[in-house]
Design a protein around this motif. Structure first.
Motif, mmCIF file in Angstrom:
data_model
loop_
_atom_site.group_PDB
_atom_site.id
_atom_site.type_symbol
_atom_site.label_atom_id
_atom_site.label_comp_id
_atom_site.label_asym_id
_atom_site.label_seq_id
_atom_site.Cartn_x
_atom_site.Cartn_y
_atom_site.Cartn_z
ATOM 1 N N LEU A 274 0.816 -1.214 0.000
ATOM 2 C CA LEU A 274 0.000 0.000 0.000
ATOM 3 C C LEU A 274 0.850 1.265 0.000
ATOM 4 O O LEU A 274 0.423 2.299 -0.511
ATOM 5 N N VAL A 275 2.038 1.185 0.614
ATOM 6 C CA VAL A 275 2.953 2.329 0.670
ATOM 7 C C VAL A 275 4.376 1.853 0.396
ATOM 8 O O VAL A 275 4.683 0.664 0.498
ATOM 9 N N SER A 276 5.202 2.794 0.044
ATOM 10 C CA SER A 276 6.632 2.524 -0.097
ATOM 11 C C SER A 276 7.356 3.560 0.741
ATOM 12 O O SER A 276 6.775 4.559 1.164
ATOM 13 N N PHE A 277 8.628 3.313 0.975
ATOM 14 C CA PHE A 277 9.404 4.308 1.719
ATOM 15 C C PHE A 277 10.791 4.415 1.122
ATOM 16 O O PHE A 277 11.299 3.504 0.488
ATOM 17 N N GLU A 278 11.362 5.581 1.351
ATOM 18 C CA GLU A 278 12.735 5.857 0.949
ATOM 19 C C GLU A 278 13.461 6.335 2.194
ATOM 20 O O GLU A 278 13.000 7.266 2.870
ATOM 21 N N SER A 279 14.553 5.681 2.520
ATOM 22 C CA SER A 279 15.321 6.054 3.707
ATOM 23 C C SER A 279 16.212 7.243 3.406
ATOM 24 O O SER A 279 16.893 7.279 2.384
ATOM 25 N N GLN A 280 16.185 8.199 4.314
ATOM 26 C CA GLN A 280 17.073 9.358 4.246
ATOM 27 C C GLN A 280 17.626 9.569 5.648
ATOM 28 O O GLN A 280 16.950 10.127 6.507
ATOM 29 N N HIS B 196 18.179 8.782 9.225
ATOM 30 C CA HIS B 196 17.430 8.016 10.221
ATOM 31 C C HIS B 196 15.927 8.096 9.992
ATOM 32 O O HIS B 196 15.149 7.641 10.827
ATOM 33 N N LYS B 197 15.504 8.684 8.882
ATOM 34 C CA LYS B 197 14.081 8.864 8.609
ATOM 35 C C LYS B 197 13.674 8.080 7.369
ATOM 36 O O LYS B 197 14.444 7.953 6.415
ATOM 37 N N ASN B 198 12.455 7.584 7.397
ATOM 38 C CA ASN B 198 11.851 6.978 6.219
ATOM 39 C C ASN B 198 10.771 7.916 5.713
ATOM 40 O O ASN B 198 9.904 8.344 6.486
ATOM 41 N N ASN B 199 10.822 8.248 4.447
ATOM 42 C CA ASN B 199 9.787 9.062 3.822
ATOM 43 C C ASN B 199 8.828 8.131 3.098
ATOM 44 O O ASN B 199 9.234 7.391 2.199
ATOM 45 N N TYR B 200 7.544 8.170 3.495
ATOM 46 C CA TYR B 200 6.526 7.270 2.957
ATOM 47 C C TYR B 200 5.722 7.936 1.853
ATOM 48 O O TYR B 200 5.409 9.123 1.917
ATOM 49 N N SER B 201 5.383 7.120 0.844
ATOM 50 C CA SER B 201 4.532 7.546 -0.260
ATOM 51 C C SER B 201 3.503 6.459 -0.508
ATOM 52 O O SER B 201 3.768 5.274 -0.292
ATOM 53 N N ALA B 202 2.345 6.870 -0.987
ATOM 54 C CA ALA B 202 1.280 5.912 -1.288
ATOM 55 C C ALA B 202 1.589 5.166 -2.584
ATOM 56 O O ALA B 202 1.998 5.767 -3.571
ATOM 57 N N LEU B 203 1.414 3.860 -2.556
ATOM 58 C CA LEU B 203 1.466 3.044 -3.769
ATOM 59 C C LEU B 203 0.051 2.705 -4.231
ATOM 60 O O LEU B 203 -0.177 2.508 -5.414
ATOM 61 N N ALA B 204 -0.865 2.626 -3.282
ATOM 62 C CA ALA B 204 -2.261 2.325 -3.618
ATOM 63 C C ALA B 204 -2.840 3.481 -4.407
ATOM 64 O O ALA B 204 -2.712 4.647 -4.018
ATOM 65 N N ASP B 205 -3.459 3.163 -5.524
ATOM 66 C CA ASP B 205 -4.083 4.177 -6.361
ATOM 67 C C ASP B 205 -5.328 4.728 -5.665
ATOM 68 O O ASP B 205 -6.182 3.959 -5.206
ATOM 69 N N LYS B 206 -5.421 6.035 -5.579
ATOM 70 C CA LYS B 206 -6.522 6.675 -4.860
ATOM 71 C C LYS B 206 -7.881 6.313 -5.442
ATOM 72 O O LYS B 206 -8.784 5.872 -4.719
ATOM 73 N N VAL B 207 -8.046 6.482 -6.728
ATOM 74 C CA VAL B 207 -9.361 6.299 -7.346
ATOM 75 C C VAL B 207 -9.826 4.848 -7.257
ATOM 76 O O VAL B 207 -10.970 4.580 -6.870
#
Length: 127
Positions: A53-59, A61-72
């Protein structure tokens, strides 16, 4: 892709509006809605990552999360499921129920209408 739980949907809704966000940013914005601790937010994000449902990118000590699930498509599946399970509607969900939504824009409403019609046809064929 699995349908998100209610708390997962709250996280997705926030990510659809503004992403990427860290676990702390998500927690701070949703604490009043979810009513749980930061560790629960992090655990939920881990499960959401495993579900795709989400992915993350490590930067650092932090993980930045983004949605993978399509909203519509996610919203269409929820609306169709709700309409059929709760109201026992067999046809397409009226797209008018999305009028005035702050979550979807006009082009997304048009896309929702197409998806809801398809979902209703698939449900009818399965019955």
């Amino acid at each position: 892709m699995q349908q998100p739980t209610a708390p997962e949907l709250e996280i997705l809704k926030l990510l659809w509006l503004k992403q990427p966000l860290t676990a702390r940013e998500l927690h701070d914005e949703l604490v009043h809605v979810l009513g749980w601790g930061y560790s629960s937010t992090r655990k939920t994000l881990e499960r959401m990552t495993e579900k795709g449902l989400v992915s993350f990118e490590s930067q650092g000590h932090k993980n930045n999360y983004s949605a993978l699930a399509d909203k519509v498509s996610t919203l269409a599946a929820f609306a169709q499921d709700f309409a059929s399970r709760i109201f026992e509607l067999k046809g397409p969900v009226p797209v008018a129920m999305f009028a005035g939504s702050q979550l979807v824009n006009a082009s997304e409403i048009a896309e929702l209408e197409l998806l809801l019609t398809r979902l209703a046809a698939q449900q009818k064929a399965a019955d």
